[in-house]
Design an enzyme around this catalytic site. Structure first.
Site, PDB file in Angstrom:
ATOM      1  N   LYS A 217       0.004 -18.478  -3.913  1.00 11.34           N
ATOM      2  CA  LYS A 217      -0.718 -17.136  -4.591  1.00 11.34           C
ATOM      3  C   LYS A 217      -0.089 -16.643  -5.788  1.00 11.34           C
ATOM      4  CE  LYS A 217      -3.028 -15.521  -0.413  1.00 11.34           C
ATOM      5  NZ  LYS A 217      -4.293 -15.628  -0.993  1.00 11.34           N
TER       6      LYS A 217
ATOM      7  N   HIS B 121       4.116  -6.948  12.922  1.00  9.01           N
ATOM      8  CA  HIS B 121       4.606  -7.938  11.903  1.00  9.01           C
ATOM      9  C   HIS B 121       2.715  -8.447  11.346  1.00  9.01           C
ATOM     10  CE1 HIS B 121       6.684  -9.277   8.754  1.00  9.01           C
ATOM     11  NE2 HIS B 121       5.707 -10.247   8.814  1.00  9.01           N
TER      12      HIS B 121
ATOM     13  N   HIS C 276      12.135 -11.220  13.650  1.00 10.05           N
ATOM     14  CA  HIS C 276      13.079 -10.981  12.417  1.00 10.05           C
ATOM     15  C   HIS C 276      13.223  -9.534  12.331  1.00 10.05           C
ATOM     16  CE1 HIS C 276       9.279 -11.177   9.667  1.00 10.05           C
ATOM     17  NE2 HIS C 276       9.753  -9.684   9.807  1.00 10.05           N
ATOM     18  N   HIS C 277      12.537  -8.764  12.882  1.00  9.13           N
ATOM     19  CA  HIS C 277      12.656  -7.213  13.193  1.00  9.13           C
ATOM     20  C   HIS C 277      13.624  -6.706  14.226  1.00  9.13           C
ATOM     21  CE1 HIS C 277       9.065  -6.029  10.540  1.00  9.13           C
ATOM     22  NE2 HIS C 277       8.574  -7.079  11.004  1.00  9.13           N
TER      23      HIS C 277
ATOM     24  N   HIS D  96       4.338  10.657   8.384  1.00 13.28           N
ATOM     25  CA  HIS D  96       4.195  10.195   7.279  1.00 13.28           C
ATOM     26  C   HIS D  96       3.666   8.304   7.316  1.00 13.28           C
ATOM     27  CE1 HIS D  96       5.019   8.400   3.274  1.00 13.28           C
ATOM     28  NE2 HIS D  96       5.878   7.764   3.666  1.00 13.28           N
TER      29      HIS D  96
ATOM     30  N   TYR E 273       0.498  -7.928   7.234  1.00 17.78           N
ATOM     31  CA  TYR E 273      -0.459  -8.563   6.576  1.00 17.78           C
ATOM     32  C   TYR E 273      -1.840  -8.022   6.733  1.00 17.78           C
ATOM     33  CZ  TYR E 273       3.449 -11.485   6.234  1.00 17.78           C
ATOM     34  OH  TYR E 273       4.712 -12.005   5.534  1.00 17.78           O
TER      35      TYR E 273
ATOM     36  N   ARG F 292      18.708   4.771   7.378  1.00 14.69           N
ATOM     37  CA  ARG F 292      17.338   5.195   7.264  1.00 14.69           C
ATOM     38  C   ARG F 292      17.130   6.430   8.483  1.00 14.69           C
ATOM     39  NH1 ARG F 292      13.547   0.634   9.496  1.00 14.69           N
ATOM     40  NH2 ARG F 292      11.794   2.161   8.940  1.00 14.69           N
TER      41      ARG F 292
ATOM     42  N   SER G  68     -11.080   2.072  16.656  1.00 11.65           N
ATOM     43  CA  SER G  68     -11.838   2.155  15.475  1.00 11.65           C
ATOM     44  C   SER G  68     -11.490   0.949  14.605  1.00 11.65           C
ATOM     45  CB  SER G  68     -11.391   3.437  14.520  1.00 11.65           C
ATOM     46  OG  SER G  68     -11.920   3.131  13.044  1.00 11.65           O
ATOM     47  N   SER G  69     -10.367   0.503  14.343  1.00  9.98           N
ATOM     48  CA  SER G  69     -10.049  -0.760  13.571  1.00  9.98           C
ATOM     49  C   SER G  69     -10.543  -2.056  14.244  1.00  9.98           C
ATOM     50  CB  SER G  69      -8.558  -1.193  13.656  1.00  9.98           C
ATOM     51  OG  SER G  69      -7.912   0.017  12.997  1.00  9.98           O
TER      52      SER G  69
ATOM     53  N   GLU H 253       0.557  -6.641  11.459  1.00  4.86           N
ATOM     54  CA  GLU H 253      -0.092  -5.487  10.729  1.00  4.86           C
ATOM     55  C   GLU H 253       0.430  -5.314   9.429  1.00  4.86           C
ATOM     56  OE1 GLU H 253      -2.024  -3.219  11.927  1.00  4.86           O
ATOM     57  OE2 GLU H 253      -1.620  -1.385  10.058  1.00  4.86           O
TER      58      GLU H 253
ATOM     59  N   SER I   1      -7.251 -11.313  -6.594  1.00  3.86           N
ATOM     60  CA  SER I   1      -7.918 -12.538  -6.880  1.00  3.86           C
ATOM     61  C   SER I   1      -9.406 -12.462  -7.329  1.00  3.86           C
ATOM     62  CB  SER I   1      -7.885 -13.397  -5.532  1.00  3.86           C
ATOM     63  OG  SER I   1      -6.718 -13.621  -5.098  1.00  3.86           O
TER      64      SER I   1
ATOM     65  N   ASP J 258     -27.076  -5.428   4.661  1.00  3.33           N
ATOM     66  CA  ASP J 258     -26.123  -4.410   5.364  1.00  3.33           C
ATOM     67  C   ASP J 258     -25.108  -5.070   6.225  1.00  3.33           C
ATOM     68  OD1 ASP J 258     -24.924  -1.783   6.675  1.00  3.33           O
ATOM     69  OD2 ASP J 258     -26.834  -0.901   5.986  1.00  3.33           O
TER      70      ASP J 258
ATOM     71  N   THR K 122       2.715 -17.664   0.131  1.00  4.92           N
ATOM     72  CA  THR K 122       2.783 -16.445  -0.818  1.00  4.92           C
ATOM     73  C   THR K 122       2.899 -17.001  -2.254  1.00  4.92           C
ATOM     74  OG1 THR K 122       3.726 -15.350   1.129  1.00  4.92           O
ATOM     75  CG2 THR K 122       3.603 -14.031  -0.846  1.00  4.92           C
TER      76      THR K 122
ATOM     77  N   TRP L  18       7.659   5.348  13.740  1.00  3.22           N
ATOM     78  CA  TRP L  18       6.283   5.048  13.786  1.00  3.22           C
ATOM     79  C   TRP L  18       6.252   3.736  14.780  1.00  3.22           C
ATOM     80  CZ3 TRP L  18       3.278   0.335  12.376  1.00  3.22           C
ATOM     81  CH2 TRP L  18       4.051  -0.838  11.956  1.00  3.22           C
TER      82      TRP L  18
END
Lengths: 61, 545
Positions: free
Chosen positions: B343, B265, B314-315, B89, B269, B462, B181-182, B267, B280, B118, B340, B154
């Site tokens: 924003k 991390h 922090h993870h 998932h 963002y 979890r 790809s990314s 990722e 925006s 293009d 943040t 994951w």
């Protein structure tokens, strides 16, 4: 692509050079991060003794 | 209000120019148009369709999870398959749905917004897309191999991940392909923005969506290769006798966590910065005011991008990192709240005394604003070391990141499609149904995820298929919310298909207060736009921030 687009994209040799140069620099940065983190892990393992560099120990297990 | 009823498509000199160009519009037909695609709009469409498909598959995995958790005990699947579902998932939603959706939007919008004909590297663009179906077919096929699909989460933590069965090399190869790809997509975005802007489109005239993607692309180039490096080392640990992450051979499993989260991390963002760009764009249009603090928005985005690289541990507070490390990562994480907050206050200030209207894109943007902020606040709670000792590994964390990613990233993607779909297709969608889509999604996303805060605070771990009976009620509520949210998402493809088949014609500008170069093009946007670069006057008009 239509002719108009090709003109915009290809007519300016300076722009083509810039595109190629930016692409290569960014590809090198990505490659550096990939290889850099692997090399860093190898060196850390070597410093601690065994670890990734010690493939003979792992193979003999 | 939308100007979607009677106006002609071409309403300005620029439109007239493009109407003439339309006569010369020729495009390949049949399967070649898609397989050999180099047109940014075609590739953008393929990315978006692919992301939609992955969203459905990843969503169906989530339905299995919520069905199993509807009540305590083992009902439907065995624990191994349950763990595979949580892993698949996440992989499908992050790498298959959200990231390709953003790349699709980038493909559609960036050239139109900066006045380029293009992307700078159209063939590379084709390659970056076509890697993805192969990567996800490979990943999906792991469900059918001996040992089942990957089940280590994951995060692919070693040494658990190394114990995966036949699916292991397939998963690693699939992740390498997704990463490639990314990275190719990110290189294309940066090269395009740096080299293809029309004359007069200065950096601080670019729309916020372009800016946020520009910064996201740098994050991708720095973060994705790190994930590739980590999974390469997993591969050598499994097949070539190295012990990078195996303690018995002198390796260090915690090192995997450091490397993974150095990617992981940023990722987060990567998934959310383009959402900031979309919001925006939408809020000023429906507030009929320029965006408040455009430049501060740019600097805030850049600050978030930078800070995202110095918060990864922090993870890992519970892994026993030194006190100094805990303090550093706690404070750096809390620092992210500053840009943040800038924003959130800027969006609020944009709406202040604005002439607001609530069409579907604005509803989704407001939903994003409220619910992403909830996810941000629970993130601040998790940043506190002593509190994290309690919350870590509980459903509180699941609630937190789903608030960031579902009513955050996914609401922004849906809002973006509702905002630009009339420009892409030349047709208006059913606004009443889209409003229903918003309200059903908003109600049920909260029914789905808000109770998970309570479950986590009460101590429910979890990634478990069974749980103690005291967690039953909120799990039932959450599952009902999950099924209803899943069903309500079926409205989205229906609305889009109905629009494409029988929508009323849209005007060039579509929304009366929309600003930006893409709105200077007729609707639908010509197959080849900006063959002749836009004039500086047109750019100045579009860049009225």
């Amino acid at each position: 692509m239509i002719a108009g687009q090709m003109r915009v994209l290809d007519s300016d040799p300076e722009r083509r050079r810039r595109v190629r140069r930016t692409t290569l620099v960014l590809a090198c940065v990505a490659l550096a991060f990939y290889i850099g983190f692997i090399v860093m892990s190898v060196m850390r393992s070597s410093r601690q003794g065994g670890g990734a560099a010690d493939t003979t120990a792992a193979a003999s297990r | 209000m939308a100007e979607h009823t009677h106006a002609p498509a071409a309403t300005s000199p620029a439109h007239a120019v493009h109407a003439v160009h339309d006569e010369h519009d020729h495009r390949p037909h049949g399967w070649r148009r898609w397989v050999y695609a180099t047109n940014h709009k075609d590739i953008g469409t393929m990315y978006l369709v692919f992301a939609g498909l992955m969203f459905l598959i990843g969503g169906s995995f989530a339905m299995v999870i919520r069905a199993e958790l509807f009540e305590p005990g083992m009902q439907l699947v065995d624990p191994q398959f349950f763990n595979s579902m949580t892993t698949m998932h996440a992989l499908f939603m992050i790498f298959g749905a959200v990231m390709p959706a953003w790349t699709g939007l980038a493909n559609w919008l960036i050239p139109m917004q900066i006045g380029a004909p293009d992307m700078a590297l159209p063939r590379l663009n084709n390659l970056s897309f076509w890697i993805l179906p192969f990567a996800f077919t490979l990943l999906f096929s792991t469900l059918f191999v001996p040992g089942g699909a990957p089940a280590g989460g994951w995060t692919l933590y070693a040494p658990l991940m190394v114990q995966t069965g036949d699916a292991f090399p397939m998963t690693i190869f699939a992740i390498h392909m997704m990463g490639a790809s990314s990275i190719l997509g990110a290189i294309n975005v940066i090269v395009t923005i740096m080299n293809m802007r029309a004359k007069g489109m200065g950096l601080l005239r670019m729309p916020l969506f372009v800016w946020t993607w520009f910064i996201t692309a740098f994050l991708l180039i720095a973060a994705m290769p790190v994930l590739a490096g980590a999974v390469t080392m997993l591969l050598t640990d499994h097949y070539f006798g190295t012990t990078f992450f195996t303690a018995t051979g002198g390796g260090d499993p915690i090192m995997f966590q450091h490397i993974f989260w150095f990617f992981g991390h940023p990722e987060v963002y990567i998934l959310i910065l383009p959402a900031f760009g979309v919001v925006s764009e939408i809020i000023p249009t429906f507030s009929r005011k320029p965006l408040f603090g455009y430049e501060t928005m740019v600097y805030a985005t850049a600050s978030i991008g930078f800070l995202s690289f110095i918060v990864w541990a922090h993870h890992m507070f519970v892994t026993g990192i030194p006190l100094a490390g805990q303090l550093f990562f706690m404070l750096s994480t809390m620092l992210i709240a500053v840009p943040t907050g800038v924003k959130v206050f800027n969006w609020t200030a944009t709406m202040y005394k604005g002439s607001l209207s609530f069409e579907p894109p604005m509803l989704f943007a407001l939903g994003f604003l409220f619910m992403f902020t909830i996810g941000g606040f629970s993130g601040l709670m998790l940043a506190l070391v002593p509190a994290d000792y309690e919350y870590h590994g509980t459903y509180f964390v699941v609630a937190h990141f789903h608030y960031v990613l579902v009513p955050g990233a996914i609401f922004a993607i849906i809002g973006a499609v509702y905002y630009w779909l009339p420009k892409w297709s030349g047709k208006m969608y059913d606004m009443r149904l889209a409003t229903w889509h918003f309200w059903l999604s908003t109600v049920f996303v909260n029914v789905l995820f808000f109770p998970q805060h309570f479950l986590g605070l009460a101590g429910m771990p979890r990634r478990i298929p069974d749980y103690a009976v005291q967690f039953t009620d909120w799990n039932m509520v959450s599952s009902i919310g999950g099924f209803a949210f899943g069903l309500s998402q079926l409205l989205f493809p229906y609305i889009v298909l109905k629009c494409l088949r029988s929508g009323e014609p849209a005007t060039g500008r579509v929304w009366e207060s929309a600003h930006g170069l893409e709105w200077e093009l007729p609707s639908p946007a010509p197959y080849h736009s900006w063959g002749e670069p836009p004039s500086e006057a047109l750019i100045a008009r579009g860049a009225a921030h």
